[in-house]
Write an enzyme that holds these catalytic residues in place. Structure first.
Site, PDB file in Angstrom:
ATOM      1  CG  ASP A   7      -0.209   0.325   2.605  1.00 36.31           C
ATOM      2  OD1 ASP A   7       0.778   0.358   2.599  1.00 36.31           O
ATOM      3  OD2 ASP A   7      -0.969   0.267   3.592  1.00 36.31           O
ATOM      4  CB  CYS A  64       0.483  -2.731   4.656  1.00 34.76           C
ATOM      5  SG  CYS A  64       0.318  -3.866   5.900  1.00 34.76           S
ATOM      6  CB  THR A  66       1.762  -3.644  10.568  1.00 33.39           C
ATOM      7  OG1 THR A  66       0.443  -3.974   9.853  1.00 33.39           O
ATOM      8  CG2 THR A  66       1.722  -2.271  11.555  1.00 33.39           C
ATOM      9  CG  HIS A  97       9.866 -25.952   9.950  1.00 31.27           C
ATOM     10  ND1 HIS A  97      10.162 -25.818  11.391  1.00 31.27           N
ATOM     11  CD2 HIS A  97      11.219 -26.676   9.375  1.00 31.27           C
ATOM     12  CE1 HIS A  97      11.477 -26.664  11.377  1.00 31.27           C
ATOM     13  NE2 HIS A  97      12.019 -26.834  10.309  1.00 31.27           N
ATOM     14  CG  HIS A 132       8.561 -29.457   8.165  1.00 31.30           C
ATOM     15  ND1 HIS A 132       8.194 -29.164   9.545  1.00 31.30           N
ATOM     16  CD2 HIS A 132       9.727 -29.826   8.068  1.00 31.30           C
ATOM     17  CE1 HIS A 132       9.328 -29.182  10.393  1.00 31.30           C
ATOM     18  NE2 HIS A 132      10.213 -29.804   9.382  1.00 31.30           N
TER      19      HIS A 132
HETATM   20  C1  RB5 Z   1      -2.369   2.561   6.811  1.00 28.75           C
HETATM   21  O1  RB5 Z   1      -2.296   3.618   7.628  1.00 28.75           O
HETATM   22  C2  RB5 Z   1      -2.082   1.197   7.509  1.00 28.75           C
HETATM   23  O2  RB5 Z   1      -3.154   0.817   8.329  1.00 28.75           O
HETATM   24  C3  RB5 Z   1      -1.590   0.060   6.773  1.00 28.75           C
HETATM   25  O3  RB5 Z   1      -0.487   0.171   5.887  1.00 28.75           O
HETATM   26  C4  RB5 Z   1      -1.312  -1.182   7.337  1.00 28.75           C
HETATM   27  O4  RB5 Z   1      -0.334  -1.217   8.431  1.00 28.75           O
HETATM   28  C5  RB5 Z   1      -2.572  -2.173   7.975  1.00 28.75           C
HETATM   29  O5  RB5 Z   1      -2.570  -3.452   8.444  1.00 28.75           O
END
Ligand code: RB5
Length: 144
Positions: A7, A64, A66, A97, A132
């Site tokens: 993203d 993204c 996180t 695995h 596995h």
């Molecule tokens: C965008 O602000 C954020 O929510 C997205 O990049 C991501 O971390 C979602 O899991």
């Protein structure tokens, strides 16, 4: 062929990952997003998930903020095993695995160098099969 997706938070890191993978001889296909100020991670998680599940691409990388949202979306596609990794050990073992086929990380969590170490660990490892495989088969047989 490696499928790449992100993203808006992951665009720059995706370019760096692409450059790194190509320098190692991998061909990459970019499923978006392009440079922008805001985008919806489900679009790109699904696109990369479908590319990998269909066999169009062998493995994928998703980024993204996180790594969480985009990997959750990829995992909605049957046959996808996407893992969020913030360090290389889990990335390596996820291939060996769990036969993970997509690695995800957060552009707000890891920096460029750590991201490339995660990529190296993931792409440098091979699924070990054997016991596995049985466990991956059990995982795949779990009904939603
Ligand atoms: C965008 O602000 C954020 O929510 C997205 O990049 C991501 O971390 C979602 O899991």
């Amino acid at each position: 062929m490696i499928a790449l997706g992100c993203d808006h938070t992951g665009y720059e890191l995706k370019q760096q990952v692409r450059e790194h993978l190509e320098s190692m001889g991998y061909e990459c296909k970019d499923y978006g997003c392009g440079q922008c100020t805001a985008s919806d991670y489900p679009i790109y998680g699904e696109a990369v998930g479908r590319a990998v599940a269909s066999g169009e691409c062998e493995l994928g990388v998703l980024i993204c903020g996180t790594g969480v949202g985009i990997s959750l979306c990829a995992n909605k596609v049957k046959g996808v095993r996407a893992v969020v990794c913030s360090e290389p050990y889990s990335a390596k073992l996820a291939r060996m695995h769990n036969n993970a086929n997509i690695v995800a990380f957060g552009a707000r969590v890891v920096g460029r160098d750590l991201a490339l170490m995660i990529v190296d660990a993931f792409f440098g490892a091979k699924f070990e099969g054997g016991r596995h495989q049985r466990r991956v088969d059990m995982m795949e047989s779990i009904q939603p």
